[in-house]
Motif scaffolding. Structure first.
Motif, PDB file in Angstrom:
ATOM      1  N   ILE A   1       0.827  -1.204   0.000  1.00 17.37           N
ATOM      2  CA  ILE A   1       0.000   0.000   0.000  1.00 17.37           C
ATOM      3  C   ILE A   1       0.863   1.257   0.000  1.00 17.37           C
ATOM      4  O   ILE A   1       0.683   2.153  -0.829  1.00 17.37           O
ATOM      5  N   ASN A   2       1.823   1.297   0.917  1.00 17.83           N
ATOM      6  CA  ASN A   2       2.675   2.478   1.023  1.00 17.83           C
ATOM      7  C   ASN A   2       3.435   2.710  -0.295  1.00 17.83           C
ATOM      8  O   ASN A   2       3.456   3.818  -0.823  1.00 17.83           O
ATOM      9  N   SER A   3       4.040   1.644  -0.843  1.00 19.39           N
ATOM     10  CA  SER A   3       4.844   1.828  -2.062  1.00 19.39           C
ATOM     11  C   SER A   3       3.970   2.184  -3.259  1.00 19.39           C
ATOM     12  O   SER A   3       4.395   2.945  -4.132  1.00 19.39           O
ATOM     13  N   SER A   4       2.747   1.645  -3.298  1.00 13.75           N
ATOM     14  CA  SER A   4       1.875   1.956  -4.444  1.00 13.75           C
ATOM     15  C   SER A   4       1.500   3.435  -4.447  1.00 13.75           C
ATOM     16  O   SER A   4       1.488   4.080  -5.497  1.00 13.75           O
ATOM     17  N   ILE A   5       1.209   3.963  -3.258  1.00 13.47           N
ATOM     18  CA  ILE A   5       0.824   5.378  -3.165  1.00 13.47           C
ATOM     19  C   ILE A   5       2.026   6.273  -3.501  1.00 13.47           C
ATOM     20  O   ILE A   5       1.911   7.223  -4.275  1.00 13.47           O
ATOM     21  N   THR A   6       3.171   5.920  -2.935  1.00  5.95           N
ATOM     22  CA  THR A   6       4.385   6.705  -3.199  1.00  5.95           C
ATOM     23  C   THR A   6       4.709   6.727  -4.693  1.00  5.95           C
ATOM     24  O   THR A   6       5.025   7.767  -5.268  1.00  5.95           O
ATOM     25  N   LEU A   7       4.598   5.545  -5.322  1.00  5.92           N
ATOM     26  CA  LEU A   7       4.901   5.430  -6.751  1.00  5.92           C
ATOM     27  C   LEU A   7       3.895   6.225  -7.593  1.00  5.92           C
ATOM     28  O   LEU A   7       4.272   6.958  -8.512  1.00  5.92           O
ATOM     29  N   ALA A   8       2.614   6.075  -7.267  1.00  6.39           N
ATOM     30  CA  ALA A   8       1.590   6.799  -8.030  1.00  6.39           C
ATOM     31  C   ALA A   8       1.831   8.302  -7.971  1.00  6.39           C
ATOM     32  O   ALA A   8       1.740   8.996  -8.989  1.00  6.39           O
ATOM     33  N   ARG A   9       2.166   8.796  -6.796  1.00 10.57           N
ATOM     34  CA  ARG A   9       2.398  10.242  -6.654  1.00 10.57           C
ATOM     35  C   ARG A   9       3.670  10.663  -7.374  1.00 10.57           C
ATOM     36  O   ARG A   9       3.685  11.690  -8.056  1.00 10.57           O
ATOM     37  N   SER A  10       4.749   9.874  -7.244  1.00  9.78           N
ATOM     38  CA  SER A  10       5.998  10.329  -7.852  1.00  9.78           C
ATOM     39  C   SER A  10       5.914  10.289  -9.373  1.00  9.78           C
ATOM     40  O   SER A  10       6.598  11.041 -10.051  1.00  9.78           O
ATOM     41  N   TYR A  11       5.052   9.413  -9.925  1.00  7.39           N
ATOM     42  CA  TYR A  11       4.891   9.348 -11.382  1.00  7.39           C
ATOM     43  C   TYR A  11       3.679  10.148 -11.882  1.00  7.39           C
ATOM     44  O   TYR A  11       3.332  10.082 -13.054  1.00  7.39           O
ATOM     45  N   ASN A  12       3.018  10.860 -10.974  1.00  5.76           N
ATOM     46  CA  ASN A  12       1.887  11.725 -11.356  1.00  5.76           C
ATOM     47  C   ASN A  12       0.661  11.001 -11.909  1.00  5.76           C
ATOM     48  O   ASN A  12      -0.040  11.538 -12.775  1.00  5.76           O
ATOM     49  N   PHE A  13       0.413   9.787 -11.429  1.00  2.00           N
ATOM     50  CA  PHE A  13      -0.840   9.120 -11.806  1.00  2.00           C
ATOM     51  C   PHE A  13      -1.977   9.651 -10.936  1.00  2.00           C
ATOM     52  O   PHE A  13      -1.753  10.123  -9.823  1.00  2.00           O
ATOM     53  N   HIS A  14      -3.196   9.531 -11.451  1.00  3.43           N
ATOM     54  CA  HIS A  14      -4.373   9.935 -10.678  1.00  3.43           C
ATOM     55  C   HIS A  14      -4.943   8.784  -9.865  1.00  3.43           C
ATOM     56  O   HIS A  14      -5.868   8.991  -9.082  1.00  3.43           O
ATOM     57  N   GLY A  15      -4.446   7.581 -10.131  1.00  2.00           N
ATOM     58  CA  GLY A  15      -5.003   6.455  -9.389  1.00  2.00           C
ATOM     59  C   GLY A  15      -4.218   5.183  -9.602  1.00  2.00           C
ATOM     60  O   GLY A  15      -3.225   5.149 -10.333  1.00  2.00           O
ATOM     61  N   LEU A  16      -4.712   4.131  -8.957  1.00  2.00           N
ATOM     62  CA  LEU A  16      -4.078   2.816  -8.973  1.00  2.00           C
ATOM     63  C   LEU A  16      -5.124   1.760  -9.294  1.00  2.00           C
ATOM     64  O   LEU A  16      -6.298   1.899  -8.943  1.00  2.00           O
ATOM     65  N   ASP A  17      -4.661   0.707  -9.942  1.00  2.00           N
ATOM     66  CA  ASP A  17      -5.558  -0.373 -10.385  1.00  2.00           C
ATOM     67  C   ASP A  17      -4.862  -1.688 -10.081  1.00  2.00           C
ATOM     68  O   ASP A  17      -3.725  -1.894 -10.498  1.00  2.00           O
TER      69      ASP A  17
END
Ligand code: NAG
Ligand code: NAG
Ligand code: NAG
Ligand code: NAG
Ligand code: NAG
Ligand code: NAG
Ligand code: NAG
Length: 368
Positions: free
Chosen positions: A121-137
């Motif tokens: 969870i932590n890494s997915s959120i960090t990655l999404a933010r650092s790559y500028n995605f709006h969400g995760l799937d």
């Protein structure tokens, strides 16, 4: 009893409900997946045809249970949002994790322990933010025991809590959370965790395709992604999700921008469920929409649309291909919007429709 229903109580209950029923504000999802191995550059996606684009796939590390992006994907993934927003500044992007080629056992191991779920969870959120995605799937294909389904539900609940916390502490709009799921609300009789899905995800992508293919159904041609009338069909799957209690506005219907080729035993017997002998092209018979259109024009193949089943097929000599052309795509999008009141549709995969955007245009204009 009734004296306790004071106005302040009602107001705080309302505010609680508003918080519980987080609203991502998505009114429609017109989406497609993109992946780099399709050989189709993200910069060439006609993003004006979509509201959301999925970038596939990020990986799950088998020892740390962190979400990572391979070094070769790092550049295209980190620029994906900026790239696709050039043609449509409003398009939203989601980073997809897993996919059909990733090992489901790694996801099961991750979801089974609190510390591993936290790492994910932590890494997915960090990655999404650092790559500028709006969400995760999350594309875990598939949780396949009751324990795995329970753990999947726990993961989703914790993911939503973490995403809400991150949004609150940073002041950023909460990340969207989606998951790609099996065609029906149970995976061969093992129920999905409906309540956690409903409470925690913005929507599910129902993979309403791959019902038949020559690799596992070699002896007869078949509609690979029928909407109805065939014993495995998309309508039965969508109906099962709604019957399980999931709001139609949390359901997004999957559309295949590809088909499967069989080899007919008799070139003169070429209907749906005609006798066949395995793949008609290559090992697995899978063919992208552009390849199928090329096959049709190069071989002057006969084409048929069966509106009862909702499938297209074509044949030339002993080669028979079941697929979705514009008629099937339009019928399915109309079903999603009007018959079922779903949130939208997604396609796998955008690169297969890149020659003239016929399928993406048909879908977008049918939805309106
Ligand atoms: C992209 O889609 C838009 C909206 O439907 C359309 O007007 C345009 O012609 C498409 N562009 C290409 C290159 O096909
Ligand atoms: C997983 O993470 C470990 C520890 O950081 C690392 O040594 C390993 O190379 C990673 N595995 C893959 C496949 O990236
Ligand atoms: C992830 O963990 C790191 C290290 O504990 C922390 O600094 C960061 O805020 C966490 N991120 C999220 C989104 O929780
Ligand atoms: C909440 O988010 C902040 C910042 O993103 C992070 O540091 C913290 O660990 C999170 N707390 C929980 C309980 O996840
Ligand atoms: C296909 O036919 C072959 C030969 O008759 C048979 O051995 C096989 O079990 C059939 N496969 C399926 C999936 O029905
Ligand atoms: C459509 O396919 C179904 C199932 O194979 C078949 O029964 C029906 O006759 C077909 N309809 C047409 C118009 O070919
Ligand atoms: C089907 O294909 C296999 C493998 O190519 C071949 O051995 C077999 O004879 C074929 N069966 C028929 C009925 O054509």
């Amino acid at each position: 009893m009734s004296s306790k229903l004071t106005l302040p109580f009602i107001f705080s209950a309302l505010i609680f409900l508003i918080h519980l029923n987080f609203s991502s504000g998505q009114t429609v999802v017109k989406a497609a997946y993109w992946f780099p191995d399709s050989g189709f550059p993200a910069a060439s996606i006609n993003s004006s045809l979509f509201t959301h684009l999925f970038c596939a796939f990020a990986d799950l590390n088998t020892t740390t249970y962190q979400v990572t992006v391979s070094s070769s994907n790092s550049a295209p993934f980190s620029s994906f949002t900026q790239t696709v927003q050039q043609k449509n500044p409003a398009v939203k992007t989601l980073l997809s994790i897993g996919g059909g080629n990733s090992n489901p056992a790694t996801f099961a191991a991750m979801a089974s322990q609190a510390t591993r779920r936290k790492a994910f969870i932590n890494s997915s959120i960090t990655l999404a933010r650092s790559y500028n995605f709006h969400g995760l799937d999350l594309d875990w294909e598939y949780p396949s025991s009751t324990t795995e389904m329970t753990n999947f539900g726990t993961l989703l609940t914790e993911w939503r809590t973490a995403v809400a916390n991150e949004s609150k502490t940073t002041g950023k709009t909460a990340l969207l959370l989606a998951a790609a799921v099996f065609r029906s609300a149970d995976y061969y009789s093992i129920n999905y965790p409906f309540q956690s899905i409903s409470n925690s995800l913005d929507w599910i992508n129902v993979m309403a395709y791959d019902f038949y293919g020559p690799g596992w159904f070699p002896n007869n041609t078949a509609p690979p992604a029928a909407l109805s009338a065939s014993s495995v069909n998309g309508d039965a799957g969508i109906t099962s999700w709604i019957k399980a209690g999931l709001a139609p506005k949390k359901i997004v219907l999957g559309l295949p921008f590809y088909g499967y080729a069989w080899r007919l035993l008799d070139a003169n017997n070429h209907g749906i469920f005609a006798p066949a002998n395995g793949s008609g092209i290559g090992t697995y018979g899978d063919q992208g929409y552009s390849q199928i259109k090329d096959f049709i024009s190069q071989n002057a193949a006969q084409t048929v649309y069966n509106a009862t089943v909702v499938t297209n097929y074509c044949y030339s000599g002993k080669t028979w291909i079941g697929y979705d052309d514009t008629q099937s795509i339009s019928a399915k999008v109309s079903y999603a919007k009007t018959t079922k009141g779903l949130l939208g549709y997604f396609a796998w995969h955008v690169g297969a429709d890149s020659s003239n955007w016929a399928l993406s245009q048909a879908a977008a204009s049918t939805w309106g």
